[in-house]
Design a protein around this motif. Structure first.
Motif, short mmCIF file in Angstrom:
data_model
loop_
_atom_site.label_atom_id
_atom_site.label_comp_id
_atom_site.label_asym_id
_atom_site.label_seq_id
_atom_site.Cartn_x
_atom_site.Cartn_y
_atom_site.Cartn_z
N LEU A 146 0.82 -1.22 0.00
CA LEU A 146 0.00 0.00 0.00
C LEU A 146 0.85 1.27 0.00
CD1 LEU A 146 -2.80 -1.08 2.49
CD2 LEU A 146 -3.05 -0.68 0.03
N LYS A 147 2.01 1.24 0.66
CA LYS A 147 2.88 2.43 0.71
C LYS A 147 3.66 2.61 -0.59
CE LYS A 147 1.83 3.47 4.94
NZ LYS A 147 0.81 4.46 5.17
N SER A 148 3.90 1.53 -1.32
CA SER A 148 4.60 1.64 -2.60
C SER A 148 3.61 2.12 -3.67
CB SER A 148 5.18 0.28 -3.01
OG SER A 148 4.15 -0.58 -3.45
N ARG A 166 -7.30 7.08 2.41
CA ARG A 166 -7.63 8.51 2.53
C ARG A 166 -7.30 9.21 1.23
NH1 ARG A 166 -4.53 12.71 3.85
NH2 ARG A 166 -2.79 11.39 4.49
N ASP A 167 -8.16 10.12 0.81
CA ASP A 167 -8.00 10.93 -0.40
C ASP A 167 -7.76 10.08 -1.64
OD1 ASP A 167 -8.39 13.23 1.08
OD2 ASP A 167 -6.26 13.49 1.48
N GLU A 195 -5.10 7.16 -7.58
CA GLU A 195 -4.17 7.76 -6.63
C GLU A 195 -4.84 7.85 -5.27
OE1 GLU A 195 -4.71 12.53 -7.37
OE2 GLU A 195 -3.39 11.45 -8.73
N PHE A 196 -4.02 7.79 -4.24
CA PHE A 196 -4.52 7.98 -2.88
C PHE A 196 -3.39 8.53 -2.04
CE2 PHE A 196 -3.59 3.46 -3.52
CZ PHE A 196 -2.62 3.21 -2.56
N ALA A 197 -3.76 9.31 -1.02
CA ALA A 197 -2.77 9.97 -0.17
C ALA A 197 -2.16 9.00 0.83
CB ALA A 197 -3.40 11.16 0.56
N ASP A 198 -3.00 8.15 1.41
CA ASP A 198 -2.51 7.24 2.45
C ASP A 198 -3.43 6.04 2.52
OD1 ASP A 198 -0.80 6.46 4.58
OD2 ASP A 198 -2.30 7.14 6.02
N ALA A 199 -2.85 4.88 2.80
CA ALA A 199 -3.64 3.67 2.98
C ALA A 199 -2.87 2.74 3.91
CB ALA A 199 -3.90 2.99 1.64
N TYR A 200 -3.62 1.99 4.71
CA TYR A 200 -2.98 1.01 5.58
C TYR A 200 -3.96 -0.13 5.86
CZ TYR A 200 -5.62 3.07 9.46
OH TYR A 200 -6.62 3.53 10.27
#
Length: 153
Positions: free
Chosen positions: A36-38, A69-70, A54-59
């Motif tokens: 998710l971070k890559s 998020r976003d 695209e997304f700002a953050d995911a976990y």
């Protein structure tokens, strides 16, 4: 005595199973969050012609459950352009379907959702006022003209 040995053996087996499950959970946590971070997911989506994600953050904390998020998904084909944007979402993914190159969301809870869609034009002509009211979609031409893309028929 035999019943006592069996109970002890069962306890050992259960501890080992619990240890294996715990290690698998840790492995999922590490690998899932690393993916998710890559940008691997965004690149996989972009490999399909006309798609952008695209997304700002995911976990993820638990297998198949993702917090994002976003998020913005933009799609363009020969006739239309559209965007789905979500400020915050919790989603459950059918992980088994990923092996078949299918992405299936089984449950979605989203806040701050926006959908924008516009038809592509050959010319603006008498529709200038209507075209001016089209919502802008980041990354796409404004106004949306047919440009070198033809109907698949």
């Amino acid at each position: 005595m035999a019943a006592r040995v069996e109970a002890r053996d069962l306890a050992i087996v259960l501890r080992r199973v619990a240890a294996i499950l715990f290690c698998l959970q840790l492995l999922y946590f590490g690998v899932g969050n690393a993916v998710l971070k890559s940008s691997a997911i965004q690149k996989a989506v972009a490999a399909a012609d006309g798609f952008e994600l695209e997304f700002a953050d995911a976990y993820t904390l638990w297998p198949g459950h993702v917090h994002v998020r976003d998020l913005a998904l933009r799609v363009e084909d020969y006739n239309v352009q559209f965007e789905v944007a979500i400020a915050h979402a919790d989603l459950d993914i059918a992980l088994g379907q990923l092996f078949f190159k299918k992405f299936r969301i089984t449950k979605l809870r989203a806040d701050g959702t926006r959908f924008r869609m516009r038809h592509k034009l050959i010319v603006v002509g008498d529709d200038a006022e209507r075209v001016a009211a089209y919502p802008p979609i980041r990354g796409f031409a404004d106004p949306p003209y047919y440009v070198g893309v033809h109907s698949p028929a």
